[in-house]
Motif scaffolding. Structure first.
Motif, PDB file in Angstrom:
ATOM      1  N   GLY A  32       1.075  -0.808   0.139  1.00  0.00           N
ATOM      2  CA  GLY A  32      -0.207   0.173  -0.114  1.00  0.00           C
ATOM      3  C   GLY A  32       0.785   1.041  -0.037  1.00  0.00           C
ATOM      4  N   PRO A  33      -0.053   2.073   0.445  1.00  0.00           N
ATOM      5  CA  PRO A  33       0.899   3.380   0.539  1.00  0.00           C
ATOM      6  C   PRO A  33       2.096   3.411   0.892  1.00  0.00           C
ATOM      7  CG  PRO A  33      -1.479   4.197   1.193  1.00  0.00           C
ATOM      8  CD  PRO A  33      -1.071   2.286   0.984  1.00  0.00           C
ATOM      9  N   TRP A  34       2.745   4.581   0.972  1.00  0.00           N
ATOM     10  CA  TRP A  34       4.685   4.629   1.994  1.00  0.00           C
ATOM     11  C   TRP A  34       4.799   5.961   1.481  1.00  0.00           C
ATOM     12  CZ3 TRP A  34       8.886   4.590  -0.841  1.00  0.00           C
ATOM     13  CH2 TRP A  34       9.378   4.536  -2.273  1.00  0.00           C
ATOM     14  N   VAL A  35       5.902   5.902   2.028  1.00  0.00           N
ATOM     15  CA  VAL A  35       6.994   7.342   1.581  1.00  0.00           C
ATOM     16  C   VAL A  35       8.355   7.389   2.967  1.00  0.00           C
ATOM     17  CG1 VAL A  35       6.085   8.621   3.948  1.00  0.00           C
ATOM     18  CG2 VAL A  35       6.607   9.620   1.991  1.00  0.00           C
ATOM     19  N   GLN A  36       9.095   8.104   2.227  1.00  0.00           N
ATOM     20  CA  GLN A  36      10.424   7.627   1.871  1.00  0.00           C
ATOM     21  C   GLN A  36      10.552   9.197   2.746  1.00  0.00           C
ATOM     22  OE1 GLN A  36      13.763   6.434   0.231  1.00  0.00           O
ATOM     23  NE2 GLN A  36      15.355   8.139   0.608  1.00  0.00           N
ATOM     24  N   ILE A  37      11.242  10.132   4.064  1.00  0.00           N
ATOM     25  CA  ILE A  37      11.872  11.068   4.373  1.00  0.00           C
ATOM     26  C   ILE A  37      13.426  11.210   4.648  1.00  0.00           C
ATOM     27  CG2 ILE A  37      11.068  12.678   6.533  1.00  0.00           C
ATOM     28  CD1 ILE A  37       8.304  11.267   6.515  1.00  0.00           C
ATOM     29  N   ASP A  38      13.690  12.247   4.071  1.00  0.00           N
ATOM     30  CA  ASP A  38      15.460  12.146   4.561  1.00  0.00           C
ATOM     31  C   ASP A  38      15.841  13.404   5.968  1.00  0.00           C
ATOM     32  OD1 ASP A  38      15.504  10.146   2.485  1.00  0.00           O
ATOM     33  OD2 ASP A  38      16.041  12.326   1.950  1.00  0.00           O
ATOM     34  N   GLY A  39      16.199  13.244   6.918  1.00  0.00           N
ATOM     35  CA  GLY A  39      16.697  14.507   7.211  1.00  0.00           C
ATOM     36  C   GLY A  39      17.369  14.775   8.055  1.00  0.00           C
ATOM     37  N   THR A  40      17.268  15.120   9.429  1.00  0.00           N
ATOM     38  CA  THR A  40      18.529  15.343  10.735  1.00  0.00           C
ATOM     39  C   THR A  40      17.988  14.885  12.213  1.00  0.00           C
ATOM     40  OG1 THR A  40      19.737  17.176   8.688  1.00  0.00           O
ATOM     41  CG2 THR A  40      20.890  16.868  11.452  1.00  0.00           C
ATOM     42  N   VAL A  41      18.335  14.548  12.561  1.00  0.00           N
ATOM     43  CA  VAL A  41      17.998  14.044  14.020  1.00  0.00           C
ATOM     44  C   VAL A  41      18.718  14.842  15.214  1.00  0.00           C
ATOM     45  CG1 VAL A  41      17.442  11.730  13.432  1.00  0.00           C
ATOM     46  CG2 VAL A  41      19.478  12.051  13.954  1.00  0.00           C
ATOM     47  N   THR A  42      17.875  15.193  16.481  1.00  0.00           N
ATOM     48  CA  THR A  42      18.445  15.219  17.540  1.00  0.00           C
ATOM     49  C   THR A  42      17.671  14.410  18.241  1.00  0.00           C
ATOM     50  OG1 THR A  42      16.310  16.599  18.471  1.00  0.00           O
ATOM     51  CG2 THR A  42      18.431  17.934  17.024  1.00  0.00           C
ATOM     52  N   ILE A  43      19.118  13.818  19.498  1.00  0.00           N
ATOM     53  CA  ILE A  43      17.934  12.644  20.639  1.00  0.00           C
ATOM     54  C   ILE A  43      18.217  13.877  21.889  1.00  0.00           C
ATOM     55  CG2 ILE A  43      19.093  10.880  21.505  1.00  0.00           C
ATOM     56  CD1 ILE A  43      20.607  10.221  18.896  1.00  0.00           C
ATOM     57  N   GLU A  44      17.264  13.090  22.105  1.00  0.00           N
ATOM     58  CA  GLU A  44      16.715  13.646  23.838  1.00  0.00           C
ATOM     59  C   GLU A  44      16.892  12.551  24.823  1.00  0.00           C
ATOM     60  OE1 GLU A  44      12.951  16.400  25.446  1.00  0.00           O
ATOM     61  OE2 GLU A  44      13.083  15.356  24.123  1.00  0.00           O
ATOM     62  N   SER A  45      17.968  12.527  25.125  1.00  0.00           N
ATOM     63  CA  SER A  45      18.347  11.273  26.320  1.00  0.00           C
ATOM     64  C   SER A  45      17.121  12.103  28.172  1.00  0.00           C
ATOM     65  CB  SER A  45      19.601  11.233  26.808  1.00  0.00           C
ATOM     66  OG  SER A  45      20.745  10.642  25.762  1.00  0.00           O
ATOM     67  N   LEU A  46      17.457  10.744  28.945  1.00  0.00           N
ATOM     68  CA  LEU A  46      16.784  11.141  30.282  1.00  0.00           C
ATOM     69  C   LEU A  46      17.415  12.095  30.679  1.00  0.00           C
ATOM     70  CD1 LEU A  46      15.766   7.572  30.550  1.00  0.00           C
ATOM     71  CD2 LEU A  46      13.614   9.973  29.954  1.00  0.00           C
ATOM     72  N   PRO A  47      16.910  12.946  31.644  1.00  0.00           N
ATOM     73  CA  PRO A  47      14.852  12.873  32.407  1.00  0.00           C
ATOM     74  C   PRO A  47      14.566  14.039  31.025  1.00  0.00           C
ATOM     75  CG  PRO A  47      16.538  13.907  33.583  1.00  0.00           C
ATOM     76  CD  PRO A  47      17.697  13.768  32.796  1.00  0.00           C
ATOM     77  N   ASP A  48      15.582  14.499  30.251  1.00  0.00           N
ATOM     78  CA  ASP A  48      14.802  15.574  29.686  1.00  0.00           C
ATOM     79  C   ASP A  48      13.814  14.674  29.144  1.00  0.00           C
ATOM     80  OD1 ASP A  48      15.785  17.374  31.036  1.00  0.00           O
ATOM     81  OD2 ASP A  48      17.770  17.158  29.948  1.00  0.00           O
ATOM     82  N   ALA A  49      13.247  14.026  28.768  1.00  0.00           N
ATOM     83  CA  ALA A  49      12.650  12.456  26.945  1.00  0.00           C
ATOM     84  C   ALA A  49      11.462  12.626  28.075  1.00  0.00           C
ATOM     85  CB  ALA A  49      14.066  11.633  26.717  1.00  0.00           C
ATOM     86  N   LEU A  50      12.049  12.435  29.395  1.00  0.00           N
ATOM     87  CA  LEU A  50      10.015  11.159  29.791  1.00  0.00           C
ATOM     88  C   LEU A  50       9.369  12.651  29.935  1.00  0.00           C
ATOM     89  CD1 LEU A  50       9.798   8.895  31.749  1.00  0.00           C
ATOM     90  CD2 LEU A  50      10.011  10.020  33.322  1.00  0.00           C
TER      91      LEU A  50
END
Length: 135
Positions: free
Chosen positions: A73-91
Motif C-alpha cells: 500500500g502507500p508509503w513515503v520516504q523521508i530524509d532529514g537530520t536528527v537530534t536525540i533527547e535523553s532522560l531525564p529530559d525526554a520523559l
C-alpha cells in the motif's frame, strides 16, 4: 508529496524502517514506530545503547521509510537530520510520543518507570526531503 502531507500520512501510519550510517559507511536499518510532534518533527522512541543511537550521535543524517500497516500500500520516504533527547529530559516527551502512536496507557506511572529502566531516548527528525508517496 510535501512535508505536511508526509506528517499527515504518519498520523495514521506508524510503522517504519529507519536507516542510519555505521562508522564504516554501510547502512544500518531498524524497524521503528514513528509519530509527529507538535513542532512538526518526527519522533521515534528507542534505547540509549542501541546501534541506531550510536550511529546518529556520530552522524545525525537519517532516512525513514514509513509503510502501511498491511505492508502493501502507500508509503513515503523521508530524509532529514536528527537530534536525540535523553532522560531525564525526554520523559514527558516519551509520554506524548506514546499518546500519538498508541493512545492512552493504562498506567502512566508504570510507563515512566519502564522508560527509565529501558534507558529510552527520543529521536527527533527534522524533515529535509520527502520522496513521493507511492502505492
Amino acid at each position: 508529496m510535501d512535508a505536511d502531507e508526509a506528517r499527515a500520512f504518519i498520523t495514521t501510519h506508524h510503522h517504519a524502517v529507519l536507516a542510519t550510517r555505521r562508522r564504516d559507511g554501510s547502512i544500518q536499518m531498524s524497524p521503528v514506530a514513528v509519530g509527529a510532534d507538535d513542532d512538526g518533527r518526527l519522533i521515534i522512541s528507542t534505547t540509549e545503547p542501541s546501534a541506531k543511537v550510536k550511529n546518529l550521535r556520530r552522524d545525525p543524517a537519517a532516512s525513514l521509510c514509513v509503510i502501511s500497516d498491511g505492508f502493501y500500500g502507500p508509503w513515503v520516504q523521508i530524509d532529514g537530520t536528527v537530534t536525540i533527547e535523553s532522560l531525564p529530559d525526554a520523559l514527558e516527551g516519551l509520554v506524548r510520543y506514546y499518546r500519538k502512536v498508541a493512545g492512552e496507557h493504562p498506567d502512566w506511572e508504570d510507563y515512566r518507570i519502564a522508560m527509565q529502566r529501558e534507558q529510552r531516548v527520543l529521536v527527533h527528525l527534522t524533515i529535509e526531503r520527502v520522496a513521493p508517496k507511492s502505492t
